[in-house]
Design a protein around this motif. Sequence first.
Motif, PDB file in Angstrom:
ATOM      1  N   ILE A 397      46.199  44.640   5.248  1.00  0.00           N
ATOM      2  CA  ILE A 397      46.181  45.357   3.978  1.00  0.00           C
ATOM      3  C   ILE A 397      47.540  46.017   3.738  1.00  0.00           C
ATOM      4  O   ILE A 397      48.087  45.970   2.627  1.00  0.00           O
ATOM      5  CB  ILE A 397      45.065  46.425   3.964  1.00  0.00           C
ATOM      6  CG1 ILE A 397      43.682  45.771   4.078  1.00  0.00           C
ATOM      7  CG2 ILE A 397      45.153  47.282   2.711  1.00  0.00           C
ATOM      8  CD1 ILE A 397      43.269  44.977   2.874  1.00  0.00           C
ATOM      9  N   LYS A 398      48.093  46.605   4.800  1.00  0.00           N
ATOM     10  CA  LYS A 398      49.389  47.277   4.686  1.00  0.00           C
ATOM     11  C   LYS A 398      50.474  46.298   4.243  1.00  0.00           C
ATOM     12  O   LYS A 398      51.288  46.603   3.352  1.00  0.00           O
ATOM     13  CB  LYS A 398      49.759  47.907   6.026  1.00  0.00           C
ATOM     14  CG  LYS A 398      51.088  48.636   6.016  1.00  0.00           C
ATOM     15  CD  LYS A 398      51.391  49.222   7.394  1.00  0.00           C
ATOM     16  CE  LYS A 398      52.770  49.893   7.412  1.00  0.00           C
ATOM     17  NZ  LYS A 398      53.078  50.448   8.759  1.00  0.00           N
ATOM     18  N   VAL A 415      40.644  42.268  -2.524  1.00  0.00           N
ATOM     19  CA  VAL A 415      40.329  41.470  -1.330  1.00  0.00           C
ATOM     20  C   VAL A 415      38.852  41.541  -0.957  1.00  0.00           C
ATOM     21  O   VAL A 415      38.399  40.785  -0.086  1.00  0.00           O
ATOM     22  CB  VAL A 415      41.196  41.880  -0.120  1.00  0.00           C
ATOM     23  CG1 VAL A 415      42.663  41.673  -0.420  1.00  0.00           C
ATOM     24  CG2 VAL A 415      40.911  43.311   0.314  1.00  0.00           C
ATOM     25  N   ASN A 416      38.095  42.408  -1.608  1.00  0.00           N
ATOM     26  CA  ASN A 416      36.649  42.434  -1.395  1.00  0.00           C
ATOM     27  C   ASN A 416      35.938  41.382  -2.230  1.00  0.00           C
ATOM     28  O   ASN A 416      34.720  41.227  -2.139  1.00  0.00           O
ATOM     29  CB  ASN A 416      36.079  43.824  -1.718  1.00  0.00           C
ATOM     30  CG  ASN A 416      36.380  44.823  -0.612  1.00  0.00           C
ATOM     31  OD1 ASN A 416      36.439  44.458   0.566  1.00  0.00           O
ATOM     32  ND2 ASN A 416      36.593  46.071  -0.975  1.00  0.00           N
ATOM     33  N   GLY A 417      36.693  40.657  -3.048  1.00  0.00           N
ATOM     34  CA  GLY A 417      36.111  39.613  -3.883  1.00  0.00           C
ATOM     35  C   GLY A 417      35.816  38.341  -3.118  1.00  0.00           C
ATOM     36  O   GLY A 417      36.218  38.169  -1.957  1.00  0.00           O
ATOM     37  N   ASP A 418      35.136  37.406  -3.790  1.00  0.00           N
ATOM     38  CA  ASP A 418      34.701  36.165  -3.148  1.00  0.00           C
ATOM     39  C   ASP A 418      35.855  35.247  -2.764  1.00  0.00           C
ATOM     40  O   ASP A 418      35.681  34.361  -1.919  1.00  0.00           O
ATOM     41  CB  ASP A 418      33.748  35.402  -4.089  1.00  0.00           C
ATOM     42  CG  ASP A 418      32.434  36.137  -4.297  1.00  0.00           C
ATOM     43  OD1 ASP A 418      32.090  36.986  -3.450  1.00  0.00           O
ATOM     44  OD2 ASP A 418      31.764  35.874  -5.317  1.00  0.00           O
ATOM     45  N   ALA A 419      37.016  35.429  -3.401  1.00  0.00           N
ATOM     46  CA  ALA A 419      38.139  34.524  -3.145  1.00  0.00           C
ATOM     47  C   ALA A 419      38.905  34.870  -1.869  1.00  0.00           C
ATOM     48  O   ALA A 419      39.840  34.154  -1.497  1.00  0.00           O
ATOM     49  CB  ALA A 419      39.096  34.526  -4.330  1.00  0.00           C
ATOM     50  N   PHE A 420      38.489  35.958  -1.198  1.00  0.00           N
ATOM     51  CA  PHE A 420      39.234  36.411  -0.020  1.00  0.00           C
ATOM     52  C   PHE A 420      38.299  36.618   1.165  1.00  0.00           C
ATOM     53  O   PHE A 420      37.093  36.853   0.994  1.00  0.00           O
ATOM     54  CB  PHE A 420      39.999  37.694  -0.342  1.00  0.00           C
ATOM     55  CG  PHE A 420      40.943  37.534  -1.495  1.00  0.00           C
ATOM     56  CD1 PHE A 420      42.201  37.002  -1.306  1.00  0.00           C
ATOM     57  CD2 PHE A 420      40.548  37.871  -2.782  1.00  0.00           C
ATOM     58  CE1 PHE A 420      43.067  36.814  -2.375  1.00  0.00           C
ATOM     59  CE2 PHE A 420      41.402  37.688  -3.863  1.00  0.00           C
ATOM     60  CZ  PHE A 420      42.663  37.167  -3.657  1.00  0.00           C
ATOM     61  N   GLY A 425      38.178  42.158  10.686  1.00  0.00           N
ATOM     62  CA  GLY A 425      38.172  43.465  10.045  1.00  0.00           C
ATOM     63  C   GLY A 425      39.544  44.059   9.820  1.00  0.00           C
ATOM     64  O   GLY A 425      39.679  45.130   9.232  1.00  0.00           O
ATOM     65  N   GLN A 426      40.617  43.360  10.270  1.00  0.00           N
ATOM     66  CA  GLN A 426      41.962  43.910  10.200  1.00  0.00           C
ATOM     67  C   GLN A 426      42.867  43.152   9.237  1.00  0.00           C
ATOM     68  O   GLN A 426      43.699  43.740   8.565  1.00  0.00           O
ATOM     69  CB  GLN A 426      42.608  43.887  11.601  1.00  0.00           C
ATOM     70  CG  GLN A 426      41.837  44.653  12.652  1.00  0.00           C
ATOM     71  CD  GLN A 426      41.821  46.146  12.381  1.00  0.00           C
ATOM     72  OE1 GLN A 426      42.808  46.708  11.937  1.00  0.00           O
ATOM     73  NE2 GLN A 426      40.680  46.788  12.641  1.00  0.00           N
ATOM     74  N   GLU A 427      42.702  41.855   9.177  1.00  0.00           N
ATOM     75  CA  GLU A 427      43.598  41.021   8.377  1.00  0.00           C
ATOM     76  C   GLU A 427      42.826  40.299   7.276  1.00  0.00           C
ATOM     77  O   GLU A 427      41.610  40.144   7.344  1.00  0.00           O
ATOM     78  CB  GLU A 427      44.318  40.008   9.266  1.00  0.00           C
ATOM     79  CG  GLU A 427      45.244  40.658  10.282  1.00  0.00           C
ATOM     80  CD  GLU A 427      45.957  39.632  11.135  1.00  0.00           C
ATOM     81  OE1 GLU A 427      47.187  39.728  11.279  1.00  0.00           O
ATOM     82  OE2 GLU A 427      45.274  38.739  11.671  1.00  0.00           O
ATOM     83  N   VAL A 428      43.590  39.835   6.288  1.00  0.00           N
ATOM     84  CA  VAL A 428      42.994  39.191   5.117  1.00  0.00           C
ATOM     85  C   VAL A 428      43.616  37.817   4.928  1.00  0.00           C
ATOM     86  O   VAL A 428      44.817  37.631   5.124  1.00  0.00           O
ATOM     87  CB  VAL A 428      43.239  40.039   3.849  1.00  0.00           C
ATOM     88  CG1 VAL A 428      42.652  39.339   2.614  1.00  0.00           C
ATOM     89  CG2 VAL A 428      42.635  41.427   4.009  1.00  0.00           C
ATOM     90  N   THR A 429      42.792  36.870   4.553  1.00  0.00           N
ATOM     91  CA  THR A 429      43.284  35.585   4.081  1.00  0.00           C
ATOM     92  C   THR A 429      42.468  35.226   2.848  1.00  0.00           C
ATOM     93  O   THR A 429      41.607  35.996   2.420  1.00  0.00           O
ATOM     94  CB  THR A 429      43.188  34.500   5.162  1.00  0.00           C
ATOM     95  OG1 THR A 429      43.868  33.324   4.704  1.00  0.00           O
ATOM     96  CG2 THR A 429      41.745  34.141   5.489  1.00  0.00           C
ATOM     97  N   SER A 430      42.740  34.080   2.270  1.00  0.00           N
ATOM     98  CA  SER A 430      42.010  33.673   1.071  1.00  0.00           C
ATOM     99  C   SER A 430      41.236  32.389   1.338  1.00  0.00           C
ATOM    100  O   SER A 430      41.537  31.649   2.282  1.00  0.00           O
ATOM    101  CB  SER A 430      42.982  33.445  -0.094  1.00  0.00           C
ATOM    102  OG  SER A 430      43.803  32.311   0.154  1.00  0.00           O
ATOM    103  N   THR A 431      40.257  32.134   0.491  1.00  0.00           N
ATOM    104  CA  THR A 431      39.511  30.884   0.636  1.00  0.00           C
ATOM    105  C   THR A 431      40.430  29.691   0.391  1.00  0.00           C
ATOM    106  O   THR A 431      40.238  28.627   0.988  1.00  0.00           O
ATOM    107  CB  THR A 431      38.327  30.840  -0.350  1.00  0.00           C
ATOM    108  OG1 THR A 431      38.814  31.077  -1.686  1.00  0.00           O
ATOM    109  CG2 THR A 431      37.286  31.894  -0.003  1.00  0.00           C
ATOM    110  N   ASP A 432      41.455  29.864  -0.456  1.00  0.00           N
ATOM    111  CA  ASP A 432      42.427  28.783  -0.675  1.00  0.00           C
ATOM    112  C   ASP A 432      43.153  28.447   0.629  1.00  0.00           C
ATOM    113  O   ASP A 432      43.366  27.276   0.948  1.00  0.00           O
ATOM    114  CB  ASP A 432      43.460  29.186  -1.734  1.00  0.00           C
ATOM    115  CG  ASP A 432      42.886  29.172  -3.146  1.00  0.00           C
ATOM    116  OD1 ASP A 432      41.819  28.570  -3.331  1.00  0.00           O
ATOM    117  OD2 ASP A 432      43.501  29.771  -4.042  1.00  0.00           O
TER     118      ASP A 432
END
Length: 635
Positions: A397-398, A415-420, A425-432
Motif C-alpha cells: 500500500i505504501k 484496492v478493496n475492489g474486485d479488480a485487485f 495481507g501486506q501486498e497488492v496485485t491485480s486480477t490483470d
Amino acid sequence: MKKHYTIGMAGHIDHGKTSLTKALTNVYTDRLKEEQERKISIELGYAPLSLTDEMEVSIIDVPGHERFIRQMIAGVAGIDMVMLVIAADEGVMPQTREHLDILTLLGIKRGVIVVTKINKVDEEMLELAQMDIEESIEGTFLEDQPFFFVDSIEEVGLDQLKEGLIHELTNIPERNANGAFRLPIDQVFTVHGQGTVVRGTVYEGMVQEGDMVEVLPQGGLVRARQLQVHHETRASGQAGQRVAINLGGIEKSTLKRGDVICAPSQYESTETIDIALQTVADLDHVIKQRHAIKLHLGTSEVYGKIVFFDRNELTADKNEVLCQLRLDAPVVTRRGDRFIIRRPSPMETIGGGQVIDAHGKRYKFGEETICMLAKKSEGTPEELITDALLEKKVLSIKDLISHTGLQAETVESVVNGDAFVKLNGQEVTSTDVLNLVTRTIQHDLSTYHDEFPMRKGMSKAELIQANKSTFSKGLVETVIDREAEKQTIKVNGPTISLADHIPHPPQKWEKRVFNVLNTLEKEDFKVSPLLEHLANQQLPSNLTDELIHYVTQEELVYGLDEKLFIHHVPFKEMVCQLNDETSERFSLQEAKEATGLSRKYLVPFLEKLDELKLTKREEQERTWMTGHLVEWMSE
C-alpha cells in the motif's frame, strides 16, 4: 551495484558531436565508409563512457543533418539525458532548434549544453555565442542547465565536462529494471558463425542469457543466446544499457529497426493509439483532418493518419490536443510512452507527446469523445493503480501511494475492489496481473511439454527461476496454488504440469517405443539389454536417457540394473508367483525355488522389491510388506 545510463549527443551538423564522443570515449563512431568519406554522421554511433566505478554510461552520437532526422529521433528516444552540442564559431543553427524541439517533445528532462570548438573564437565571440544559446533555450528544459566549454582536438575542458555529467547523472533515477523486459531494435546484423544479432537500448526490465524473448510486432519466440554490452560479453542486460543480443532461431531478413524484443506475453502490438499531442511553436503548415503523418515511436517509423475529435484542422497550439493516430502498420507501445509525429511532405516536425491508450477504439466526433480522452489522459485512481501494478506486478500500500501520488484512503478504497487481490495481507496485485502470470505459466508449461513430452512436468523451482526477472517467487507460487485449486494445472510434489498433460513418447517415435515394450514383454525375465532394443528400433541416441526415464517413471518397466529392464506385466506376475509360493518370511533359497530364476536375475529382482518397499530385508531373510504390496498391485 552499477547504475546504467544512456546519454544522447544532439546538435547541428559539423558542430563536433562525433569529435567530442571520440575525445570522451576514444571511440570513433563514424564507422561507415560513406560517413568517413563525406565526414558526416549518417547512422547512429555508440560508445561506452567511463566516468566512475558506480556508473556504466553509453553515449549515442546522432546525425546532425536534416536529412537524417529519423535516425536522430530513433537515437534519442531511449536516452536519460542529453548533451546539446553547439559550435562556438557558428552558434545556434536550424538543426539545433529542431533537435531541441524533439528532445522537449520526447519528455527529456535533464541535459547539459556543450559549446565546442572554443579554440576557434576569441573571448568576446564566445560570450556572444553563449548569449545566443541562452536566448534559444529560454523556456525549455535546458534553461537552467549548466554550460561546458570544450575543444575536442586540444582536449580542453573535458575533465570539467565529465565532472558535470557525473553530477547530473547522480540526480537521475535509474530506469525500471524490475518491469517486463523491452528493447526497441535500432540495429540488425549478422556475425559469421553466430547468426542474427540485434542491438538497442533496454527501455525497461532485464534480459538474461538463455531467456526466451518475443519478437514484436510480427510475433514468435526466440532465444537470447548471448549478450554483449559494448562488445563485452555479459550474463544479463538491464534497463538503461546498450545491449547486443545474439538471437537463435530467426533470420536477419525478418527483423528491422523499430521491431521490439521483449518478455513473452508482456506486450502487444497496435495500430490505433490515443494520444495527448503538443505541437511545435513554429508549425509552418496547417494539418488537416486525417492528414498523413509519420510516427516516430521508440526506434520505429510508421506512416498513418491523424484523427481529430474537436476540430478539422490543426495549427500551432500551446494547449494539449487530444486525438488519435491510425497507423498503416502495427507498433509496440504502452501508456506513457513518448513519441514524435512529422509531416511526410513537406518534411517538418508537427509535434509530440504521450500515449494515453495503446489500444484506441473508433470514436465519434464531438465533445463526448474529448471528455472521455481527457479523463483517460488524467487517469482515474483505479487506472493509475492498475498501471502501477502492471509495471511492478506487486506493491505494498505504501509503495502504491508513492507510485501513484494518490491519498492513502483512495488507494485503500480502490484496492478493496474486485479488480485487485491482497497477498498475505501486506501486498497488492491485480486480477490483470494474476491473469498475466497465469497465461505466462501456462505458456511455459505448454512449451516444456512440447520439448519434453515424456516427462511428468516441469519442476516448480525451474518455473520460478524462468520468470524471476518478471514475477516474484511469491506471485508465481500464489498463481500456482490458485490454478491447482481450479484444476487447470497439476502439482505432483516438486513437479508441475498442465492438467491435461499425460507423459508420452514423441509422436514420431511412439510406434517404435511400443515395439520395444512389446518385445520386452515377450522376453519375460530373460531380457536383452534395453539399449540393444532401442538400437534395433533405430531410436535416436540423444533420446536414450529421456526414454529410459519415461518408461521407468511410468512404471512400464522395472530396472534390475543399468542394462536389464523387465516389462511391468511379467514383473508383476513374478511378484504374485513369489508371494503365492512363500510365507510371510522367506529366504533367498525359498525365493529361488518359488521363481525358478537364476542368481543373475533373482538377486537384483529381490533388491528391487526392497526398493519398492514390497519386502523388507532382515539379515538373510525378507518379510512381505503386505500393506504396500496390496496398494502396489492395485495401481
